[in-house]
Design an enzyme around this catalytic site. Structure first.
Site, short mmCIF file in Angstrom:
data_model
loop_
_atom_site.label_atom_id
_atom_site.label_comp_id
_atom_site.label_asym_id
_atom_site.label_seq_id
_atom_site.Cartn_x
_atom_site.Cartn_y
_atom_site.Cartn_z
N TYR A 111 -119.00 22.65 36.31
CA TYR A 111 -119.06 22.61 37.78
C TYR A 111 -118.93 24.02 38.31
O TYR A 111 -118.08 24.80 37.85
CB TYR A 111 -117.91 21.76 38.33
CG TYR A 111 -117.83 21.78 39.85
CD1 TYR A 111 -118.40 20.76 40.60
CD2 TYR A 111 -117.21 22.84 40.52
CE1 TYR A 111 -118.35 20.78 41.98
CE2 TYR A 111 -117.16 22.88 41.91
CZ TYR A 111 -117.73 21.85 42.63
OH TYR A 111 -117.69 21.88 44.00
N GLU A 199 -123.01 23.74 46.02
CA GLU A 199 -122.35 23.09 44.90
C GLU A 199 -123.34 22.77 43.79
O GLU A 199 -124.38 22.15 44.03
CB GLU A 199 -121.72 21.79 45.42
CG GLU A 199 -120.83 21.10 44.43
CD GLU A 199 -120.15 19.89 45.06
OE1 GLU A 199 -120.87 18.95 45.46
OE2 GLU A 199 -118.92 19.88 45.14
#
Ligand code: ADP
Ligand code: MG
Length: 385
Positions: A111, A199
């Site tokens: 991530y 993101e």
């Protein structure tokens, strides 16, 4: 307010910052999907619905095709699909487009995200070696697996920060070099697009030893749209409800909710307090609506129409504290819309402040059936019924 982009739009922008993304294209019809498979020479593909919400994988919006025929079959299934999950709200969102991409052999999922930390008012990079799942869950269960690093508004991560990131993620040698380049590119893109959130989940390590972006979410701060004309042109209003689209057009701050009491309030703070009060009185608000301090009659009327166009609404509460806002203007707008639409719903009005007497007089003489209250609690009780 925030403008969300689709994954394919975000990826187009990211590419320009030199970031590595598996080849992809977008289709709106099954025929287009077939053409793309041919053009990109794909015999296998990943197909993903393009909607303004995450969690598509779990909701059945991400599919893997093993043959060309299957690419066409899955495209037919996914185009027009309605996805409903926590992120979409009760009405769900419809996918008008799908992204078709080369499948990647994944070794590990990471991530990587950037956002503005409101507490310290600086951009931060957030990284985790636990990608592919919801980062909120990782933060809750294993906070030690999340690294947060502030960086400057120049969009540059310092070399010590990049080295720290590589170590935290377990990247070594060539992989570290590629991972650090990716993080640097993301930070730059985040600043240059005036994003409030960028993101990448997941960022993956491939069998071939590359670091590539598989999913991208980019949201832009509304206040910066005047200098982001390309992004403004990309915005897809089809992804929000009719009410939200209308509110955007009239510059009203409107957020749909699950309850059945329509609220028209001026000022975000008062709107929040009104919603709390409705809840305390045993009701549930159907929306948040801040008409702002400088609304004219037309804008107020549009706000009222938006509330009425929501079929859940069974009672309406107008709560206005006139400061800059003139109570008579509110009354004129509400009365105009109420008469035009011949409302039958109970309407509760609480007015206070600037030109309140005139506002009250207009309501009294409007011929509308109105329950009037002098304080917020009484008003909320009346609206809840
Ligand atoms: P969402 O976050 O909305 O569920 P993603 O784009 O992250 O959608 O896709 C879900 C999962 O599908 C990813 O975590 C990844 O494991 C897999 N995936 C997505 N794109 C590819 C691809 N090109 N090749 C292989 N796997 C992929
Ligand atoms: Mg994802």
């Amino acid at each position: 307010m925030i403008v969300n982009l689709h994954e394919y739009q975000a990826k187009k922008i990211l590419k320009r910052f030199g970031l590595v993304i598996p080849e992809f294209s977008v289709a709106s019809t099954t025929d287009e999907a077939k053409e793309i498979a041919e053009q990109l020479g794909l015999d296998q593909a990943v197909l993903k619905i393009q909607v303004h919400a995450g969690g598509r994988g779990k909701a059945g919006g991400v599919k893997f095709a093993k043959t060309r025929t299957q690419i066409a079959q899955l495209a037919r299934e996914l185009i027009g699909m309605k996805m409903i999950n926590q992120q979409t709200g009760p009405d769900g969102v419809i996918a008008h487009k799908i992204l078709i991409s080369k499948p990647v052999d994944i070794v590990r999922e990471f991530y990587l995200g950037t956002l503005i930390d409101r507490k310290s008012a600086v951009p931060v990079l957030i990284a985790s070696p636990e990608g592919g799942m919801e980062i909120e869950e990782v933060a809750l269960k294993t906070p030690e697996k999340i690294l947060t690093m502030p960086f400057g508004f120049d969009g540059r991560l310092r070399s010590y920060q990049l080295l720290r990131l590589a170590k935290f993620m377990g990247w070594e040698g060539e992989l570290a070099k590629k991972g650090m380049q990716t993080a640097a590119g993301l930070a730059k893109c985040f600043i240059e697009t005036d994003a409030s959130l960028l993101e990448i989940n997941p960022l993956v390590q491939t069998k071939g030893g590359d670091i590539v972006i598989l999913d991208a979410k980019l949201a832009i701060d509304d206040n910066a749209l005047f200098r982001q004309s390309e992004i403004v042109a990309m915005y897809d209003p089809g992804q929000v409800s009719l009410q939200e689209a209308a509110a955007k057009e009239y510059d009203l701050a409107y957020i749909p909710m699950h309850g059945d009491i329509g609220c028209m309030v001026n000022g975000a703070g008062l709107a929040m307090a009104t919603m709390d009060m409705i809840q305390l009185c045993g009701g549930a608000p159907a929306n948040f609506l801040d008409v702002g301090g400088s609304a004219d009659k037309e804008k107020v009327a549009e706000g009222f129409r938006i509330i009425l166009s929501d079929p859940k609404v069974r009672s309406i509460l107008v709560n206005i504290f006139g400061g800059i806002m003139n109570c008579a203007t509110i009354a004129e707008g509400v009365i105009a819309a109420a008469q035009e639409l011949k409302i039958r719903l109970p309407l509760t009005v609480r007015l206070e402040g600037n030109n309140v007497e005139e506002g009250k007089r207009l309501f009294r003489e409007s011929g509308l059936k109105i329950q009037s209250a002098d304080d917020l609690k009484t008003a909320a009780q009346l609206a809840v019924g």
